[in-house]
Design an enzyme around this catalytic site. Structure first.
Site, short mmCIF file in Angstrom:
data_model
loop_
_atom_site.label_atom_id
_atom_site.label_comp_id
_atom_site.label_asym_id
_atom_site.label_seq_id
_atom_site.Cartn_x
_atom_site.Cartn_y
_atom_site.Cartn_z
N ARG A 83 69.88 -0.58 -76.94
CA ARG A 83 68.79 0.30 -77.36
C ARG A 83 68.82 1.66 -76.72
NH1 ARG A 83 67.35 -4.34 -78.41
NH2 ARG A 83 68.27 -4.75 -76.41
N THR A 84 68.98 1.69 -75.41
CA THR A 84 68.81 2.98 -74.73
C THR A 84 69.88 3.96 -75.21
OG1 THR A 84 67.87 1.83 -72.86
CG2 THR A 84 68.55 4.10 -72.49
N LYS A 137 89.34 4.75 -62.73
CA LYS A 137 90.45 5.28 -61.91
C LYS A 137 89.95 5.75 -60.54
CE LYS A 137 92.79 7.27 -65.92
NZ LYS A 137 93.09 8.56 -66.55
N ARG A 163 73.41 6.08 -67.42
CA ARG A 163 73.02 4.76 -66.88
C ARG A 163 74.08 4.31 -65.89
NH1 ARG A 163 70.95 -0.33 -70.27
NH2 ARG A 163 69.11 0.98 -70.16
C1 NCD Z 1 66.05 -2.70 -69.93
C2 NCD Z 1 66.96 -2.16 -68.84
O1 NCD Z 1 68.12 -1.80 -69.13
O2 NCD Z 1 66.48 -2.06 -67.73
N1 NCD Z 1 66.61 -2.57 -71.20
C3 NCD Z 1 66.35 -1.44 -71.92
O3 NCD Z 1 66.77 -0.37 -71.57
N2 NCD Z 1 65.53 -1.54 -72.98
C4 NCD Z 1 65.53 -4.06 -69.67
C5 NCD Z 1 66.52 -5.16 -69.40
O4 NCD Z 1 67.73 -4.96 -69.42
O5 NCD Z 1 66.04 -6.27 -69.17
#
Ligand code: NCD
Length: 312
Positions: free
Chosen positions: A51-52, A80, A101
């Protein structure tokens, strides 16, 4: 230039601007289809995501911009041994804004220190996930019409769940918000949140391992997955993973207008039979995440006009 690393990087007023713009986009998405023409978003994902990452990419595409990036550390030069600092220096000349992320807490902060473009934290370890918080806030606001006077139940992995940490940090700033923190003992919220945020802020909260008993009090029930990837050993995960499973029978005493949120992905913690209950809004929540990310991108690129947040 502004970054979004923690939900507290935005004042309540700035948040309000972004949510208002998100609501406006939700009503008339066609008005915003060219606002980011010629702009590029880089998604730098060192950890799994559905999703993100895709909602960021959809958001930028909906705004007329373009996207580039990688979706795992293995497919980037991190494999690397390249540092986040070096990667972001280079990406700064390829894109106008980036979402990152990373499994290490603080990695997006390091990136922001070396970046020439706005950096958005799309989740750093068990720490923060501010754009999930924007998603949660726009969902709560759209459905209940308010962000104050709410009793919010948070259930599941409150120790490692970064969405929980960010949402608590954001919600304590609104008047008369109470928390019911439901988890097994081993997965209670981290100490710093309890002391520095809840106790220090004189917030009304309880910690419990009972879900049904508190169900009638809740305006929002925020379910979370037990974060397997953050456990030190698999046995603990297996022992704790099914501590709370929300099913139709447990909802019997819930308010008729309570809403069930979940950042997703769901594993076992909400039985699929609950999906048909009108109070289950987690798929709607994922959809709202695109609108609010559109509003955030517009703002961080300084294209928000009257809805622009102050640049500092
Ligand atoms: C969450 C995360 O990545 O922290 N997911 C998300 O971004 N919707 C929640 C999860 O992974 O449980």
């Amino acid at each position: 230039m502004r970054h979004l690393i923690s939900p507290l990087d935005l004042s309540v007023e700035e948040l309000d601007h972004i949510l208002t713009l998100g609501q406006a986009i939700m009503k008339h998405p066609e008005k915003y289809t060219h606002i980011c023409d010629g702009k590029k978003l880089a998604t730098l994902f060192y950890e799994p995501s559905t999703r993100t990452r895709l909602s960021f990419e959809a958001a930028m595409l909906n705004l007329g911009g373009q996207v580039l990036g990688f979706s795992s550390a293995d497919s980037s030069s991190a494999a690397k041994g390249e540092s986040v600092a070096d990667t972001i220096r280079v990406i700064s000349s390829y894109a106008d804004i980036c979402a990152m992320r990373h499994p290490k807490e603080g990695a997006p902060t390091v990136a922001a220190m070396h970046s020439e473009i706005p950096v958005i934290n799309a989740g750093d370890g068990g720490h923060n996930h501010p754009t999930q918080t924007l998603t949660d806030l726009i969902t709560i606001q759209t459905l209940t019409g308010r962000l104050d006077n709410l009793t919010i139940g948070m259930c599941g992995d409150l120790k490692f769940g970064r969405t929980v940490h960010s949402l608590i940090n954001a919600m304590v700033r609104y008047p008369n918000v109470k928390f019911v923190l439901i988890s097994p003992k081993e997965l209670m919220i981290p100490d710093y949140l309890r002391k520095e945020v809840l106790d220090n802020g004189r917030i009304d909260y309880i910690e419990t391992d009972q879900l049904e008993q508190h169900m009638p009090d809740l305006d929002i029930l925020y379910m979370t997955r037990v974060q397997r990837e953050r456990f030190f050993n698999e046995e603990d995960y297996i022992r704790l993973k099914d501590s709370f499973i929300l099913d139709v029978s447990k909802l019997q005493n819930a308010k008729k207008d309570m809403y069930i949120l979940h950042p997703l992905p769901r594993v076992n913690e909400i039985s699929t039979e609950v999906d048909n209950d009108p109070r289950a809004v987690y798929f709607k929540q994922a959809k709202y995440g695109v609108y609010v990310r559109m509003a955030l991108i517009i703002n961080l690129l300084g294209l928000g006009g009257e809805h622009n947040i102050r640049l500092s």
